[in-house]
Design a protein around this motif. Structure first.
Motif, PDB file in Angstrom:
ATOM      1  N   UNK A  76      -0.061  -1.390  -4.789  1.00 25.01           N
ATOM      2  CA  UNK A  76      -1.227  -0.583  -5.124  1.00 25.01           C
ATOM      3  C   UNK A  76      -1.136   0.785  -4.464  1.00 25.01           C
ATOM      4  N   UNK A  77      -1.966   1.669  -4.953  1.00 27.80           N
ATOM      5  CA  UNK A  77      -1.986   3.037  -4.439  1.00 27.80           C
ATOM      6  C   UNK A  77      -3.232   3.244  -3.608  1.00 27.80           C
ATOM      7  N   UNK A  78      -3.049   3.809  -2.457  1.00 30.94           N
ATOM      8  CA  UNK A  78      -4.204   4.199  -1.659  1.00 30.94           C
ATOM      9  C   UNK A  78      -4.845   5.418  -2.285  1.00 30.94           C
ATOM     10  N   UNK A  79      -6.139   5.376  -2.379  1.00 31.36           N
ATOM     11  CA  UNK A  79      -6.800   6.505  -3.016  1.00 31.36           C
ATOM     12  C   UNK A  79      -7.824   7.184  -2.109  1.00 31.36           C
ATOM     13  N   UNK A  80      -8.210   6.498  -1.075  1.00 26.98           N
ATOM     14  CA  UNK A  80      -9.277   7.063  -0.259  1.00 26.98           C
ATOM     15  C   UNK A  80      -8.770   7.381   1.143  1.00 26.98           C
TER      16      UNK A  80
ATOM     17  N   UNK B 214     -10.275   6.987   3.752  1.00 24.60           N
ATOM     18  CA  UNK B 214     -10.663   5.932   4.675  1.00 24.60           C
ATOM     19  C   UNK B 214      -9.639   4.826   4.776  1.00 24.60           C
ATOM     20  N   UNK B 215      -8.802   4.682   3.755  1.00 31.49           N
ATOM     21  CA  UNK B 215      -7.828   3.608   3.783  1.00 31.49           C
ATOM     22  C   UNK B 215      -6.768   3.828   4.829  1.00 31.49           C
TER      23      UNK B 215
ATOM     24  N   UNK C  51      -9.003  -2.550 -11.653  1.00 32.06           N
ATOM     25  CA  UNK C  51      -9.980  -2.208 -10.630  1.00 32.06           C
ATOM     26  C   UNK C  51      -9.304  -1.791  -9.329  1.00 32.06           C
ATOM     27  N   UNK C  52      -8.292  -2.534  -8.959  1.00 28.48           N
ATOM     28  CA  UNK C  52      -7.626  -2.256  -7.694  1.00 28.48           C
ATOM     29  C   UNK C  52      -6.421  -1.346  -7.858  1.00 28.48           C
ATOM     30  N   UNK C  53      -6.132  -0.951  -9.067  1.00 29.58           N
ATOM     31  CA  UNK C  53      -4.944  -0.128  -9.304  1.00 29.58           C
ATOM     32  C   UNK C  53      -3.732  -0.790  -8.654  1.00 29.58           C
ATOM     33  N   UNK C  54      -3.526  -2.021  -9.022  1.00 27.50           N
ATOM     34  CA  UNK C  54      -2.507  -2.798  -8.339  1.00 27.50           C
ATOM     35  C   UNK C  54      -1.687  -3.582  -9.351  1.00 27.50           C
TER      36      UNK C  54
ATOM     37  N   UNK D 206       0.860  -1.163   0.000  1.00 26.59           N
ATOM     38  CA  UNK D 206       0.000   0.000   0.000  1.00 26.59           C
ATOM     39  C   UNK D 206       0.897   1.214   0.000  1.00 26.59           C
TER      40      UNK D 206
END
Lengths: 268, 425
Positions: free
Chosen positions: A59-63, A65-66, A42-45, A8
């Motif tokens: 993957x990249x955190x985008x939100x 909330x993550x 979908x997961x950008x991973x 992440x």
């Protein structure tokens, strides 16, 4: 054992995410023997495979909330504790690294890294084993040496590259007896000198370690340069620097104080 | 009179066909006429359906051929399968003969988590009909009625056996299935007419949901078996579900801020991966739509922790683990990683269903070791013990609390085409 490593990447604490692609570090991951397996849109991973044994996914955190993944959970296993308990080697000095058991029953463990400018989380997930009835069974262990090595190397580069991403090239300058290219932070005015150029001119040799640090040698003198760290070790003594060891364009840059310190050594 | 060119071509075609013929155990040694094929299969009386590739559009009226492929025909349990099959001749001369439907069967997934398939015999009236296929694209359509279909929830691959000897007046060929069967589309049998978010039912959801509750019939039984089957991934050993409360927010199929279940994404993952982790809200939401697929309306409720931030909860075994093994039950303290401060369940009237976890104890305090079905909504879901509130059942001493937040289920199902979900509200 085959494992899945889920990376992440930086969700900058200030809400910045300057170069999301760089967070995947595909060049680095492939440079240590992985091949790109596929990309999950979908997961950008990104998924990387190494000798068919395990897959690294980034993957990249985008939100916002993550960030719950890297929150200050009261039961995180502190890095120092992890070192004692698991024999985890050193990670970038100046970053706050914590390991905790996210869901041991599922074979998933996490770590978070927090530097001055950003933080990111890492999840290591074991490919589940099954019994004869096709139920999942708990994996054997937490954080294998190979996982930790990968995590450390990845972390160092992620920290070092992100720290360098906002630096601007400036004219050459002389530090420790060598004229080298420099970078400067436009905000703090902090300056960095090109370590590769410096060692070439001063005749130091490099030995890279898979964990993401290098040992420089000249004669009887040596220095340990941990990428992404705020300290270097010179002839056995740790020296704290004003800023981190950063990487830009596959070249390492250090605070001029480090070059000055090395320049005092004759290596003879 | 036949031209030499045609006769030569025919001989070549038949020789080619002869050498490419199937195993020598076939009853007919006749070669297969090339360029004679089934050009269309059109199911009758089936439910209008869709899937993740078609949604929000419905399937085309004709199932085969279709782009993207229509994989399933959906029927209500016990209903006859009626399919109009068209044969077409692309040779440059006419063919004629007889078509005889011989057998039909459903190839269904094995029980529990056993790999492989079983055969479920179906019935059809054996009849022989003359067929004439004119040259250059001539075709003829026949209606096939298959009876003896499961009077319970089921899914499987329809397979049909038929004889089709054809001649051009000079040579004989056999375009039937001989001893084998031809695979048609997959067929799912639902318990009742789909409702709610599945009013336009998703066939790919049916493929999984009908495995989970395979063999059940009637509302009570389907409720129970869907819950249990989803928990144990019944008859779906290569695409299993696991309960993982610690899922990351942007990995969730159920977007809380949009009240939309991204069924496309979920099904894409389910069909690809051996394990698909779900959190409790996803379990409840997918249980809800799977039941709606079978005509059973439920809602999702959120059970909040009564006090503090998290549950102290009685031992649970996460879906995916072996609930018959006591060591797989964990009782998590509020501060433990993986602890939570709410839980989602599916509810129908005053009965609760939870496929996410097996409960060590029933709400009466007895050994249970299964997921929750047909448990009453009640005060036992959280109970004070030694000044701590324990959640999710097992108490006879609790005081009434009101932890339920009702109707928290998805109000839409959707699909994604890229990184973010596309709302279809």
């Amino acid at each position: 054992m085959s494992i899945l490593i889920l990376m992440l990447s930086p969700a900058l604490s200030a809400g910045l995410l300057e170069e999301p692609e760089s967070c995947f570090l595909p060049d680095f991951v492939t440079s240590i023997g992985h091949s790109v397996e596929r990309f999950d849109l979908q997961r950008q991973r990104f998924y990387f495979k190494k000798a068919g044994q395990y897959t690294v996914s980034v993957r990249v955190l985008r939100h916002e909330g993550d960030r719950t993944l890297i929150n200050e959970d009261e039961n995180q296993l502190g890095f120092a504790g992890a070192q004692r308990e698991l024999g985890v080697p050193g990670l970038p000095v100046g970053t706050d690294v914590r390991f905790w058991n996210q869901a041991p029953v599922w074979g998933q463990w996490s770590a978070s890294v927090r530097s001055r400018r950003f933080r990111f989380g890492v999840v290591v997930e074991a490919t589940p084993k099954m019994n004869a009835q096709r139920f999942r069974v708990a994996p054997d262990h937490v954080w294998t040496t190979e996982q930790v090595t990968f995590f450390e190397a990845y972390t160092r580069r992620l920290v070092a590259r992100n720290e360098a991403s906002s630096l601007r090239s400036e004219a050459n300058a002389t530090f420790g007896g060598a004229n080298v290219p420099t970078l400067r932070c436009p905000r703090t005015r902090q300056r960095f000198g090109n370590l590769h150029a410096w060692t070439r001119q001063r005749g130091w040799s490099w030995t890279h370690h898979e964990r993401g640090y290098a040992t420089l040698r000249k004669g009887s003198d040596y220095a340990v340069i941990p990428l992404g760290a705020q300290k270097i070790k010179v002839n056995g003594t740790w020296i704290t620097l004003p800023d981190l060891v950063v990487e830009q364009g596959n070249e390492w840059y250090v605070d001029p104080a480090a070059l000055t310190e090395l320049g005092r050594l004759g290596g003879d | 009179m036949r031209s030499p060119t045609r006769i030569l071509s025919l001989i070549v075609s038949l020789l080619l066909a002869f050498f490419s013929a199937e195993s020598p155990t076939q009853t007919s040694d006749l070669p297969t006429w090339p360029d004679v094929h089934q050009s269309q299969r059109d199911y009758q009386n089936n439910l209008t359906a869709t899937d993740r590739h078609y949604f929000p559009s419905a399937y085309a009226a004709v199932e085969f051929p279709a782009t993207p492929p229509v994989t399933h025909a959906l029927y209500l349990k016990g209903q006859n399968i009626v399919v109009r099959v068209t044969f077409r001749n692309d040779l440059w001369f006419p063919l004629w003969g007889n078509l005889t439907w011989k057998n039909a069967r459903l190839r269904v997934p094995k029980q529990h988590k056993d790999l492989g398939t079983d055969i479920l015999p179906l019935q059809l009236t054996t009849s022989t009909m003359p067929i004439y296929l004119s040259a250059n694209g001539g075709s003829q359509t026949f209606e096939l009625t298959i009876s003896g279909c499961p009077n319970y929830v089921a899914v499987g691959g329809l397979e049909v056996q038929y004889d089709l000897p054809l001649t051009d007046g000079l040579m004989l060929g056999d375009n039937g299935t001989r001893n084998g069967y031809q695979a048609f589309e997959r067929v799912a049998f639902l318990d009742n007419s789909p409702t709610g978010l599945q009013a336009l039912p998703w066939a790919d959801l049916a493929e999984n949901a009908c495995r989970w509750c395979f063999g059940s019939s009637g509302t009570d039984e389907v409720l129970r078996e869907m819950t249990r089957g989803m928990h144990y991934s019944n008859r779906n050993p290569e695409h299993m579900l696991s309960y993982f409360p610690g899922k990351e927010t942007d990995e969730c199929y159920y977007k809380g801020d949009q009240d939309e279940l991204d069924l496309t994404w979920f099904l894409n993952d389910l069909f690809v991966y051996l394990w698909t982790p779900l959190d409790c809200r996803e379990f409840a939401a997918i249980l809800e739509v799977s039941l709606e697929l079978n005509g059973i309306a439920t809602t999702c409720d959120r059970i909040w922790a009564h006090i503090s931030n998290r549950f102290y909860y009685w031992p649970l075994c996460h879906a995916g683990m072996d609930s018959s093994m006591i060591e797989n039950y964990t009782d998590v303290r509020p501060s433990d990683p993986g602890g939570f401060n709410f839980h989602f369940i599916a509810r129908r009237s005053n009965l609760v269903f939870d496929a996410a976890a097996s409960y060590k104890y029933s709400y009466l305090g007895l050994a249970h070791h299964n997921p929750v079905w047909h448990w009453p909504v009640g005060e036992h879901w959280q109970a004070p013990v030694s000044n701590r509130f324990f959640g999710l059942c097992y108490s006879l001493t609790s005081k009434a609390v009101s932890p339920y937040e009702q109707n928290q289920g998805p109000i839409a199902v959707g699909r994604t085409t890229n990184a973010g979900p596309t709302s279809i509200k």
